[in-house]
Design a protein around this motif. Structure first.
Motif, short mmCIF file in Angstrom:
data_model
loop_
_atom_site.label_atom_id
_atom_site.label_comp_id
_atom_site.label_asym_id
_atom_site.label_seq_id
_atom_site.Cartn_x
_atom_site.Cartn_y
_atom_site.Cartn_z
N PHE A 1 0.64 5.84 -0.86
CA PHE A 1 -0.11 7.00 -1.30
C PHE A 1 0.48 7.51 -2.60
O PHE A 1 1.69 7.37 -2.85
N GLU B 1 -7.56 7.94 5.20
CA GLU B 1 -6.86 7.95 6.49
C GLU B 1 -7.28 6.76 7.35
O GLU B 1 -6.44 6.09 7.95
N ASP C 1 -5.82 3.60 5.83
CA ASP C 1 -4.38 3.50 6.06
C ASP C 1 -4.09 2.94 7.44
O ASP C 1 -3.14 2.18 7.62
N LYS D 1 0.86 -1.18 0.00
CA LYS D 1 0.00 0.00 0.00
C LYS D 1 0.89 1.22 0.00
O LYS D 1 1.97 1.23 0.59
N LEU E 1 -4.92 6.63 -2.17
CA LEU E 1 -4.31 5.40 -1.68
C LEU E 1 -4.33 4.35 -2.78
O LEU E 1 -5.35 4.14 -3.44
#
Length: 134
Positions: free
Chosen positions: A65, A94, A97, A63, A72
């Motif tokens: 950004f 957010e 994440d 993962k 994402l």
């Protein structure tokens, strides 16, 4: 009826009409908020067409950004091939994440799209991705 009673009735009617207008203008858009699937979908496959709503269960390989925009990008394992899952910055990245990590098994519901010639799944809300407890 007294003057105060008439004022109360008029105010109640105004409030009711305001709520009705708000529901018809905004309520239908938010009617699906909080649902995981948000409607009908098919199981993802290589034959899934662009624009089709699909579901997939897979392991998160990575993962990160995006460099611009704060979106994402998840890479998930689909039949031993990596598949990108795009989560726009306004979809609750957010929270995702914090809750999704490399190695987690997740359920993903989204729309099949293409970006630079590659298939990906675009998720529109954080509720469309969740960890599968095993």
């Amino acid at each position: 009826m007294e003057k105060e009673e008439k004022v109360v009735i008029v105010l109640l009617l105004m409030a009711l009409s305001s709520l009705s207008v708000a529901y018809f203008c905004f309520g239908l858009e938010f009617a699906g908020a909080g649902k995981v699937s948000g409607g009908e979908f098919k199981q993802y496959s290589p034959e899934s067409e662009v624009g089709e709503r699909v579901n997939l269960e897979a392991e998160v390989l990575s993962k990160r950004f995006t460099y611009t925009g704060g979106h994402l990008l998840l890479k998930v394992d689909y039949n031993s091939k990596p598949l990108t899952v795009f989560v726009p910055s306004n979809a609750g990245v957010e929270a995702l994440d914090e809750s999704i990590n490399k190695g987690d098994f997740v359920s993903i519901t989204g729309i099949v799209t293409e970006y630079e010639g590659e298939r990906e799944i675009k998720v529109t809300d954080k509720t469309e991705i969740y960890r599968i407890d095993g």
